[in-house]
Design a protein around this motif. Structure first.
Motif, PDB file in Angstrom:
ATOM      1  N   ASP A 129       0.828  -1.203   0.000  1.00  0.00           N
ATOM      2  CA  ASP A 129       0.000   0.000   0.000  1.00  0.00           C
ATOM      3  C   ASP A 129       0.868   1.263   0.000  1.00  0.00           C
ATOM      4  N   ARG A 145      -8.535  -2.445  -3.888  1.00  0.00           N
ATOM      5  CA  ARG A 145      -8.282  -3.192  -2.650  1.00  0.00           C
ATOM      6  C   ARG A 145      -9.258  -2.826  -1.530  1.00  0.00           C
ATOM      7  N   TYR A 146      -9.647  -1.576  -1.470  1.00  0.00           N
ATOM      8  CA  TYR A 146     -10.355  -1.100  -0.288  1.00  0.00           C
ATOM      9  C   TYR A 146     -11.766  -0.561  -0.528  1.00  0.00           C
ATOM     10  N   VAL A 179     -14.426  -2.411   1.573  1.00  0.00           N
ATOM     11  CA  VAL A 179     -14.283  -2.102   3.000  1.00  0.00           C
ATOM     12  C   VAL A 179     -14.931  -0.748   3.295  1.00  0.00           C
ATOM     13  N   VAL A 180     -14.604   0.248   2.499  1.00  0.00           N
ATOM     14  CA  VAL A 180     -15.130   1.597   2.714  1.00  0.00           C
ATOM     15  C   VAL A 180     -16.645   1.608   2.499  1.00  0.00           C
ATOM     16  N   THR A 218     -18.453   6.625  -0.434  1.00  0.00           N
ATOM     17  CA  THR A 218     -17.269   5.856  -0.826  1.00  0.00           C
ATOM     18  C   THR A 218     -16.445   6.643  -1.843  1.00  0.00           C
ATOM     19  N   SER A 245      -1.721   1.395   8.801  1.00  0.00           N
ATOM     20  CA  SER A 245      -2.439   0.572   7.833  1.00  0.00           C
ATOM     21  C   SER A 245      -3.292   1.451   6.912  1.00  0.00           C
ATOM     22  N   ARG A 253      -5.907   0.510   5.393  1.00  0.00           N
ATOM     23  CA  ARG A 253      -7.307   0.224   5.742  1.00  0.00           C
ATOM     24  C   ARG A 253      -7.771   1.113   6.900  1.00  0.00           C
ATOM     25  N   SER A 309     -10.503   4.028   6.675  1.00  0.00           N
ATOM     26  CA  SER A 309     -11.655   3.913   7.573  1.00  0.00           C
ATOM     27  C   SER A 309     -11.863   5.206   8.354  1.00  0.00           C
ATOM     28  N   GLU A 346     -16.504  -4.724   9.980  1.00  0.00           N
ATOM     29  CA  GLU A 346     -15.243  -4.584   9.253  1.00  0.00           C
ATOM     30  C   GLU A 346     -14.162  -5.512   9.767  1.00  0.00           C
ATOM     31  N   LEU A 393     -12.050  -5.194  12.242  1.00  0.00           N
ATOM     32  CA  LEU A 393     -10.810  -4.616  12.762  1.00  0.00           C
ATOM     33  C   LEU A 393     -10.576  -5.150  14.168  1.00  0.00           C
ATOM     34  N   GLU A 452      -6.913  -1.736  16.518  1.00  0.00           N
ATOM     35  CA  GLU A 452      -7.111  -0.948  15.294  1.00  0.00           C
ATOM     36  C   GLU A 452      -8.326  -0.037  15.425  1.00  0.00           C
TER      37      GLU A 452
END
Length: 191
Positions: A10, A31-32, A35-36, A54, A73, A75, A79, A153, A155, A159
């Motif tokens: 990343d 990749r994300y 998640v978002v 998003t 991270s 992510r 987030s 998510e 985490l 995190e």
């Protein structure tokens, strides 16, 4: 010879993106984005708002890449941006609701489409998922955000604490309270 973007970290993608390599940022989005989106939908309770948020999150992330710390991270960083966007949208929606009650209704109000899900379009499972999503979105922010980050998510407690700027014990307590409140609301008879 072209780069295999999927093999880069990343941090490397962030550096290449800052250097103008659009495909590097496209790989970060790939990749994300799920998640978002999940985070936004869980916080907002609306698929349409989540899609918009998003996009806004990745636009903001692209503009702020120079401030990305590779030790953190990606992510977690994304987030945090998404949660800030959710909070901003919630504040804007409160103001709009207040102003809509303060101003008189006009004939234009009749033209607003009904946004409820048609019964024949949704299965019982989908209705239940939507109901739970709305209940999660209706939780107070202090309970909703830790619940979404930990439970949806996935985490870790550390995190989640990092994203929210609270202690791990506070995360644990808030997740417990959020689950209890959700269970209470789910068991409440429908009105």
């Amino acid at each position: 010879m072209s780069l295999d973007w999927t093999t880069l970290s990343d941090g490397e993608l962030a550096v290449l993106s800052q250097a103008g390599r659009q495909l590097a940022f496209a790989e970060l989005v790939r990749r994300y984005e799920e998640v978002v989106f999940r985070l936004a939908r869980s916080c907002l309770g609306s698929t349409d708002d989540a899609l918009d948020l998003t996009q806004e999150t990745f636009i903001s992330a692209h503009q702020a890449l120079s401030r990305y710390d590779e030790a953190r991270s990606m992510r977690i960083w994304l987030s945090a941006i998404a949660l800030n966007k959710c909070r901003d949208l919630a504040r804007k929606q409160k103001v709009r609701r207040f102003l809509s009650f303060a101003s008189p209704l006009t004939e234009e109000a009749d033209a607003i489409a009904d946004e409820s899900v048609a019964v024949d379009d949704a299965t019982a499972d989908r209705q239940e998922l939507d109901h739970v999503t709305r209940l999660i979105a209706a939780l107070p922010v202090t309970l909703k955000e830790p619940l979404v980050l930990r439970t949806i998510e996935g985490l870790s407690q550390a995190e989640t604490a990092d994203v929210l700027g609270i202690t791990q014990k506070a995360v644990e307590t808030r997740v417990y309270r959020a689950r209890a409140r959700l269970l209470e609301n789910l068991n409440r008879p429908a009105r």
